[in-house]
Write a protein that holds these residues in place. Sequence first.
Motif, mmCIF file in Angstrom:
data_model
loop_
_atom_site.group_PDB
_atom_site.id
_atom_site.type_symbol
_atom_site.label_atom_id
_atom_site.label_comp_id
_atom_site.label_asym_id
_atom_site.label_seq_id
_atom_site.Cartn_x
_atom_site.Cartn_y
_atom_site.Cartn_z
ATOM 1 N N PHE A 16 -21.504 48.235 11.853
ATOM 2 C CA PHE A 16 -21.954 48.828 10.596
ATOM 3 C C PHE A 16 -22.011 50.337 10.798
ATOM 4 C CE2 PHE A 16 -26.289 49.765 12.016
ATOM 5 C CZ PHE A 16 -26.385 48.921 13.114
ATOM 6 N N VAL A 23 -30.289 61.396 11.005
ATOM 7 C CA VAL A 23 -30.745 62.778 11.228
ATOM 8 C C VAL A 23 -31.836 62.757 12.279
ATOM 9 C CG1 VAL A 23 -30.291 63.402 8.815
ATOM 10 C CG2 VAL A 23 -32.581 62.747 9.478
ATOM 11 N N GLY A 57 -36.884 55.046 9.636
ATOM 12 C CA GLY A 57 -37.010 56.007 10.713
ATOM 13 C C GLY A 57 -38.453 56.225 11.066
#
Length: 443
Positions: free
Chosen positions: A126, A131, A287
């Motif tokens: 995938f 970031v 994240g």
Amino acid sequence: MAAEPIRAVEGTNDFTGDSARRFDRVLEAAAAHFPRYGYERVHLPLLEPTELFARAVGAATDIVEKEMYTFSPGKESLTLRPEGTAGAIRAYLQRNLAQAGGLVKLWYDGPMFRRERPQKGRHRQFHQIGVEAVGAADPLLDAETIVMGLRFFESLGIAGTRLRLNSIGCPDSACRPAYREALREAVRPDLPLYCPTCRNRYERNVLRVLDCKSPECKRLAANLPKSHERLCAACAGHFETVREALAASGAVFDVDYTLVRGLDYYTRTVFEYAHSALGAQDALGGGGRYDGLVEELGGKPTPAVGLAVGLERILLALAAGDACRCRPPLVAYGVSMGESARRGMMGLVMRLRAAGLSADMDYEGRSLKSQMRAANRREAVFALILGEDELSRGEVVVKDLRPGGTQRSVALADYITHLATRLTAPPENPDGAAGENRPAASE
Ligand code: HAM
């Protein structure tokens, strides 16, 4: 006898047609979006030493225990990266990116590999856009990162993203270790009622008991202590500032105590973006802060925070929204009759491309009618029509294919300027005086 066709590896995808165009559109949007927040692009290897992920992601995680593609072509053990943070921090240290001074903001994209059971939104290869902001502990940076993710989805036209937020504290003994112990104590009396996976996790990674999908485990988890209520004073203050800053940016979020994430490097803030179009695998991205990772990988203690979004899941959310017309319209499609006109057309089309205008032509020797059909199918704004007559006069017929569009002969020396001007103007009025409006001789 025809050879047996070879099929793609299970859990991998081919992107063709609209999905390929959407894929590119998402990457283009990322390349426009993240630099606005000061992020610099990095390109990182797909292959890394296995040890990197064992240390960064954690030896007791599902990813490292059973999902990595690991092989040993020589003496070293290599792994196809299952995620991007570990490699980004490895590069940050190895390339001395900290030397630039202060906060370093990096963004990347590319394929990741996890040997999971494939299903909707879950693949073995995938793509992530990620970031990493390395070098600041400021809770405002957590908020900036989270809001930047939300704005990214908005920039793509994805509505209905839900933000889940939690804090899992820090390694200080008064914080996560104490919470872990409290959690174990609370789970212990009911341990036989939990699913086999959770019973297994009880010793190794008790926090993961909280995000088990089994209905019985979920019911039991509702009564367990919540991490954000057990934080040390410093983590509690940090979490409060993150929430305040998010609220001040207009971000709507739910504090969700079951959000613990499947990677071990997180400290304090963790978050996920969910989308209802995705089904069971509903995380568009996620994240958090990982203040211990740089040190874990051999650097000086350096706080950091980051996020990654899943491209395939973004495509699912885009497909569930208004069908986008992703294919960029062609400015001109070249239609020609006769061999010398065909070669002449190739020159015209090439010059248009060199001038920055998209153009294509027939390479299949089709009839004039089928070439015109192809121009319409490709949604060209103009058909350029060239026969031997036009060629001998040094002209080309430009047919505006927009509703109400007209056609006219244009000198070969002027056709690029003509197309560029007409492109931004509305189609000429068929009854108007613009142009001689003569039909193509060879049509
Ligand atoms: P993650 O939550 O494991 O985090 O993955 C981020 C996103 O990648 C997921 O929310 C999902 O959209 C997508 N994703 C993960 N696994 C699959 C899969 N098997 N098939 C399709 N999509 C998938 C990380 O990887 C962290 N490195 C994020 C991060 C960056 N944390 C700090 N910095």
